[in-house]
Design an enzyme around this catalytic site. Structure first.
Site, PDB file in Angstrom:
ATOM      1  N   CYS A  57      37.061  49.425  43.917  1.00  0.00           N
ATOM      2  CA  CYS A  57      36.417  50.732  44.029  1.00  0.00           C
ATOM      3  C   CYS A  57      36.631  51.340  45.421  1.00  0.00           C
ATOM      4  O   CYS A  57      37.726  51.803  45.727  1.00  0.00           O
ATOM      5  CB  CYS A  57      34.949  50.647  43.651  1.00  0.00           C
ATOM      6  N   HIS A  76      34.963  48.330  38.524  1.00  0.00           N
ATOM      7  CA  HIS A  76      34.086  47.270  39.019  1.00  0.00           C
ATOM      8  C   HIS A  76      34.158  46.043  38.114  1.00  0.00           C
ATOM      9  O   HIS A  76      33.240  45.783  37.331  1.00  0.00           O
ATOM     10  CB  HIS A  76      32.643  47.776  39.102  1.00  0.00           C
ATOM     11  N   GLU A 106      33.730  43.026  38.936  1.00  0.00           N
ATOM     12  CA  GLU A 106      32.790  41.976  39.348  1.00  0.00           C
ATOM     13  C   GLU A 106      31.532  41.952  38.486  1.00  0.00           C
ATOM     14  O   GLU A 106      30.944  40.886  38.266  1.00  0.00           O
ATOM     15  CB  GLU A 106      32.426  42.142  40.833  1.00  0.00           C
TER      16      GLU A 106
END
Length: 246
Positions: free
Chosen positions: A111, A218, A220
């Protein structure tokens, strides 16, 4: 020995004190999926000896953030609409990215991180992409539910023959939580994936000695449950371990 991955901290103010901090979701993804040990580096700018740091770690990850890269780094004027900024992170992360690529230390940029990667090598940023004609609104849903904010709802197409296609396949779905994106891409970077409106969703460093990839989404957040997210972190973890093995 468990490989070590450095993360540059954000700076925040809590209870009238300045803090250096990293959101838990990045640390968890690195630990549980990439199987590496994350450590965070305080955003101390020129006080960080980047070469010495990179001699002691096995990888680097740049996280997302509420703060945007300061426009002065890519030739634009600051604007309150583009705030907040985090100059101390900029002063730390941009030279660290350059040094990591030159030394062949694997790097994953997420990001804000992909934007830092582009700016570090001379690229520019589109500051308010949702205001541009023909652009999708890539911002997160305006809700409190975190799962809804990070919902996987965006189609992405990988560049044929690129590293992202090799890792994730020709087409896949991601989440989207950003108001800024890459404008003019650095000559050091290669576009690895795009959204349906042409927004650059992934890049790699074309002459890097090791894994050097940035993505605009994202992974994660869903790294333990979504196969696309997991594959990216597993690949990064493998690249880090390869560096350890020499």
């Amino acid at each position: 020995m468990q490989p070590i991955v450095a993360i540059v901290a954000d700076t925040r103010e809590f209870d009238n004190e300045d803090w250096h901090c990293v959101p838990d979701q990045y640390m968890t993804a690195l630990t549980k999926v990439a199987n590496v040990l994350p450590i965070f580096i305080p955003a101390l700018g020129s006080f960080v000896d980047h070469d010495a740091l990179l001699d002691r770690v096995d990888g680097v990850m740049m996280t997302g953030s509420k703060a945007n890269v300061h426009p002065s780094y890519y030739g634009q004027e600051p604007d309150e609409r583009f705030e907040p900024y985090d100059l101390r992170r900029d002063e730390t992360s941009l030279p660290l990215i350059q040094a990591a690529v030159e030394k062949g230390v694997p790097i994953l940029a997420l990001c804000r991180g992909i934007q830092e990667l582009n700016v570090a090598f001379g690229g520019t940023i589109r500051p308010m992409i949702h205001e541009e004609k023909g652009s999708l609104d890539h911002r997160a849903a305006d809700v409190l539910d975190r799962d809804k904010q990070f919902e996987i709802n965006q189609d992405v197409t990988a560049t044929k023959g690129g590293c992202i296609e090799e890792i994730l396949g020709p087409e896949f779905r991601t989440n989207s939580l950003h108001s800024q994106a890459i404008a003019h891409i650095s000559p050091r970077l290669v576009v690895e994936a795009t959204a349906s409106d042409g927004t650059i969703e992934a890049v790699s460093v074309k002459d890097a000695k090791a894994f050097a990839v940035g993505v605009q989404w994202h992974p994660e957040y869903w790294s333990e449950t979504d196969s696309t997210s997991r594959k990216l972190f597993e690949t990064f973890g493998n690249a880090v371990r390869q560096r350890v093995l020499g």
